[in-house]
Scaffold this motif. Sequence first.
Motif, PDB file in Angstrom:
ATOM      1  N   SER A 239      -3.164  -0.922  -3.178  1.00  0.00           N
ATOM      2  CA  SER A 239      -3.964   0.299  -3.159  1.00  0.00           C
ATOM      3  C   SER A 239      -5.259   0.152  -3.945  1.00  0.00           C
ATOM      4  N   ARG A 240      -5.274  -0.757  -4.923  1.00  0.00           N
ATOM      5  CA  ARG A 240      -6.477  -0.932  -5.758  1.00  0.00           C
ATOM      6  C   ARG A 240      -7.160  -2.278  -5.535  1.00  0.00           C
ATOM      7  N   TYR A 241      -6.450  -3.228  -4.980  1.00  0.00           N
ATOM      8  CA  TYR A 241      -7.004  -4.561  -4.735  1.00  0.00           C
ATOM      9  C   TYR A 241      -6.754  -4.897  -3.271  1.00  0.00           C
ATOM     10  N   ALA A 242      -7.695  -4.499  -2.422  1.00  0.00           N
ATOM     11  CA  ALA A 242      -7.465  -4.539  -0.984  1.00  0.00           C
ATOM     12  C   ALA A 242      -7.567  -5.933  -0.379  1.00  0.00           C
ATOM     13  N   ASP A 243      -8.252  -6.845  -1.054  1.00  0.00           N
ATOM     14  CA  ASP A 243      -8.542  -8.147  -0.463  1.00  0.00           C
ATOM     15  C   ASP A 243      -7.338  -9.087  -0.598  1.00  0.00           C
ATOM     16  N   THR A 244      -6.430  -9.018   0.357  1.00  0.00           N
ATOM     17  CA  THR A 244      -5.208  -9.810   0.316  1.00  0.00           C
ATOM     18  C   THR A 244      -5.498 -11.299   0.346  1.00  0.00           C
ATOM     19  N   GLU A 245      -6.459 -11.711   1.161  1.00  0.00           N
ATOM     20  CA  GLU A 245      -6.730 -13.146   1.305  1.00  0.00           C
ATOM     21  C   GLU A 245      -7.193 -13.760  -0.009  1.00  0.00           C
ATOM     22  N   ALA A 246      -7.965 -13.027  -0.803  1.00  0.00           N
ATOM     23  CA  ALA A 246      -8.387 -13.544  -2.107  1.00  0.00           C
ATOM     24  C   ALA A 246      -7.176 -13.757  -3.005  1.00  0.00           C
ATOM     25  N   ILE A 247      -6.240 -12.819  -2.979  1.00  0.00           N
ATOM     26  CA  ILE A 247      -5.046 -12.936  -3.820  1.00  0.00           C
ATOM     27  C   ILE A 247      -4.178 -14.107  -3.369  1.00  0.00           C
ATOM     28  N   LEU A 248      -4.029 -14.280  -2.075  1.00  0.00           N
ATOM     29  CA  LEU A 248      -3.269 -15.425  -1.579  1.00  0.00           C
ATOM     30  C   LEU A 248      -3.909 -16.740  -2.020  1.00  0.00           C
TER      31      LEU A 248
ATOM     32  N   LEU B  43       0.820  -1.205   0.000  1.00  0.00           N
ATOM     33  CA  LEU B  43       0.000   0.000   0.000  1.00  0.00           C
ATOM     34  C   LEU B  43       0.858   1.259   0.000  1.00  0.00           C
ATOM     35  N   ASN B  44       2.047   1.181   0.605  1.00  0.00           N
ATOM     36  CA  ASN B  44       2.928   2.348   0.674  1.00  0.00           C
ATOM     37  C   ASN B  44       3.876   2.461  -0.514  1.00  0.00           C
ATOM     38  N   SER B  45       3.807   1.531  -1.450  1.00  0.00           N
ATOM     39  CA  SER B  45       4.665   1.574  -2.631  1.00  0.00           C
ATOM     40  C   SER B  45       3.900   2.154  -3.809  1.00  0.00           C
ATOM     41  N   SER B  46       4.620   2.667  -4.772  1.00  0.00           N
ATOM     42  CA  SER B  46       3.982   3.186  -5.980  1.00  0.00           C
ATOM     43  C   SER B  46       3.354   2.056  -6.780  1.00  0.00           C
ATOM     44  N   ASP B  47       2.191   2.336  -7.366  1.00  0.00           N
ATOM     45  CA  ASP B  47       1.545   1.354  -8.231  1.00  0.00           C
ATOM     46  C   ASP B  47       2.250   1.240  -9.577  1.00  0.00           C
ATOM     47  N   ALA B  48       2.995   2.261  -9.951  1.00  0.00           N
ATOM     48  CA  ALA B  48       3.556   2.344 -11.298  1.00  0.00           C
ATOM     49  C   ALA B  48       4.630   1.292 -11.509  1.00  0.00           C
ATOM     50  N   VAL B  49       4.460   0.465 -12.519  1.00  0.00           N
ATOM     51  CA  VAL B  49       5.481  -0.503 -12.915  1.00  0.00           C
ATOM     52  C   VAL B  49       6.055  -0.101 -14.260  1.00  0.00           C
ATOM     53  N   ALA B  50       5.199   0.331 -15.175  1.00  0.00           N
ATOM     54  CA  ALA B  50       5.617   0.956 -16.441  1.00  0.00           C
ATOM     55  C   ALA B  50       6.557   0.089 -17.267  1.00  0.00           C
ATOM     56  N   VAL B  51       6.379  -1.216 -17.193  1.00  0.00           N
ATOM     57  CA  VAL B  51       7.071  -2.113 -18.118  1.00  0.00           C
ATOM     58  C   VAL B  51       6.048  -3.127 -18.626  1.00  0.00           C
ATOM     59  N   GLU B  52       6.124  -3.432 -19.899  1.00  0.00           N
ATOM     60  CA  GLU B  52       5.237  -4.429 -20.493  1.00  0.00           C
ATOM     61  C   GLU B  52       5.981  -5.762 -20.471  1.00  0.00           C
ATOM     62  N   VAL B  53       5.492  -6.691 -19.659  1.00  0.00           N
ATOM     63  CA  VAL B  53       6.151  -7.984 -19.517  1.00  0.00           C
ATOM     64  C   VAL B  53       5.112  -9.075 -19.737  1.00  0.00           C
ATOM     65  N   GLU B  54       5.391  -9.964 -20.648  1.00  0.00           N
ATOM     66  CA  GLU B  54       4.473 -11.071 -20.912  1.00  0.00           C
ATOM     67  C   GLU B  54       4.360 -11.958 -19.679  1.00  0.00           C
ATOM     68  N   GLY B  55       3.124 -12.300 -19.334  1.00  0.00           N
ATOM     69  CA  GLY B  55       2.892 -13.195 -18.197  1.00  0.00           C
ATOM     70  C   GLY B  55       2.840 -12.501 -16.855  1.00  0.00           C
ATOM     71  N   LEU B  56       2.864 -11.144 -16.832  1.00  0.00           N
ATOM     72  CA  LEU B  56       2.842 -10.396 -15.579  1.00  0.00           C
ATOM     73  C   LEU B  56       1.470  -9.767 -15.368  1.00  0.00           C
ATOM     74  N   TYR B  57       0.924  -9.922 -14.161  1.00  0.00           N
ATOM     75  CA  TYR B  57      -0.359  -9.324 -13.777  1.00  0.00           C
ATOM     76  C   TYR B  57      -0.125  -8.478 -12.531  1.00  0.00           C
ATOM     77  N   LEU B  58      -0.662  -7.274 -12.513  1.00  0.00           N
ATOM     78  CA  LEU B  58      -0.436  -6.327 -11.425  1.00  0.00           C
ATOM     79  C   LEU B  58      -1.687  -6.198 -10.562  1.00  0.00           C
ATOM     80  N   LEU B  59      -1.534  -6.471  -9.274  1.00  0.00           N
ATOM     81  CA  LEU B  59      -2.642  -6.339  -8.323  1.00  0.00           C
ATOM     82  C   LEU B  59      -2.152  -5.550  -7.104  1.00  0.00           C
ATOM     83  N   PRO B  60      -1.899  -4.243  -7.264  1.00  0.00           N
ATOM     84  CA  PRO B  60      -1.382  -3.444  -6.147  1.00  0.00           C
ATOM     85  C   PRO B  60      -2.383  -3.346  -5.001  1.00  0.00           C
TER      86      PRO B  60
END
Length: 390
Positions: A274-283, A255-272
């Motif tokens: 700050s925008r996806y609060a439900d940690t348990e669902a992600i785990l 939550l305290n890190s920047s959301d910006a990754v700004a690289v296009e990488v195949e096979g990478l999905y971003l769930l920061p």
Amino acid sequence: MKIDKRNPAHWLSLAGFWLQAALGTALRPLLRSSNGTIVLYGHKLNGNLLALYRHMRANPSVGLRPVYLSMDLDYLRELRAQGVDCCWACGPACAALLARAEALVSDHGLHSLGSWRGEYQRLDMKFFDVWHGMSTMEYRPEDVSDRHRYDEIWVASELYQLVYTTRFGFDEGKVVMTGHARADRLIARTEDRDILRRQYGLPVDRRLILFAPTWKQQSRARSIYPFGCGKAEFLEGICRVALDHGASVVMRSHLNSSDAVAVEVEGLYLLPASRYADTEAILEMCDILVCDWSTIAFDWLLLNRPAIFLEVEPPYPLGAFLGDEFRYGEIVDAFPQLLQSLGRILGDPAEYWGRYGPRHQAAKDKFYGTMADGRATERCVNRLIEWIRA
């Protein structure tokens, strides 16, 4: 809401919250009643607060009405669209809510309300703490002094009860072992992973590697990408290994890190966070964890899935107080070693468990003790009921 002290709007929010809290103390003698209203306060409605909210809403017979309180108006609009009972801390409804509430549960302090906590306690509101992270970070006594003034602290296990009483000087009667409410969901395992993955736009036919670094904290020069790697080099490297084994990578920035990754990488999905609060669902959706000193590792421990720990300096100014026995998976100290470890686990999971299975179990037993039984939320709610009906 995470406060940015450089943002003038956040200072205005703090001032608005302070004024509403002050007005609430004036109204409380007039509006206070035994109505079962429980205020939940934290950066986001997630983790322990979310577990408590859902339990009280799903069990109206307990006679408690949970209301989430936040200074973040945009976030509250999102929650209201989902049917969440919530309140803006800077608006007049906040004063009325605090005037009527029987108890407040927070997971990261009280911000402006802290100035008025003593007055609310004098007016018979109870305050409970369910700290949001089960951290390995060493604290100074002054770092946790605010929580000494809560009515009760709810902790994960006997281990953390000892930490609070022996290291932080809390009264034994104030620190109660309930287990962490958010852990119940990971223990019950009742959610369908495929459904969750579709909701988050993740592939259902691939294993997912979760990269979850902690934030810089006081180490301003620290990068969340380890071993001197640049962002692109690190993410492209782990994604390449993942794709070679039919897997993908999920990056969850703190939550305290920047959301910006700004690289296009195949096979990478971003769930920061700050925008996806439900940690348990992600785990629940992921299969392998890669982390440094993130407290997410303790939640992951309950899923019995492989973990790789990055051997980098902890970002804590006073260091960590839990030993390497709680870094229960493979520890890697270089980027090539990380890539090799990922490939080995993806190729032969049984080999990983042959080496690290006993360490997982020992860490889980020591950290959670008897509290990983799926009943932590129920215990927390029962504590609320006992206090407000006493």
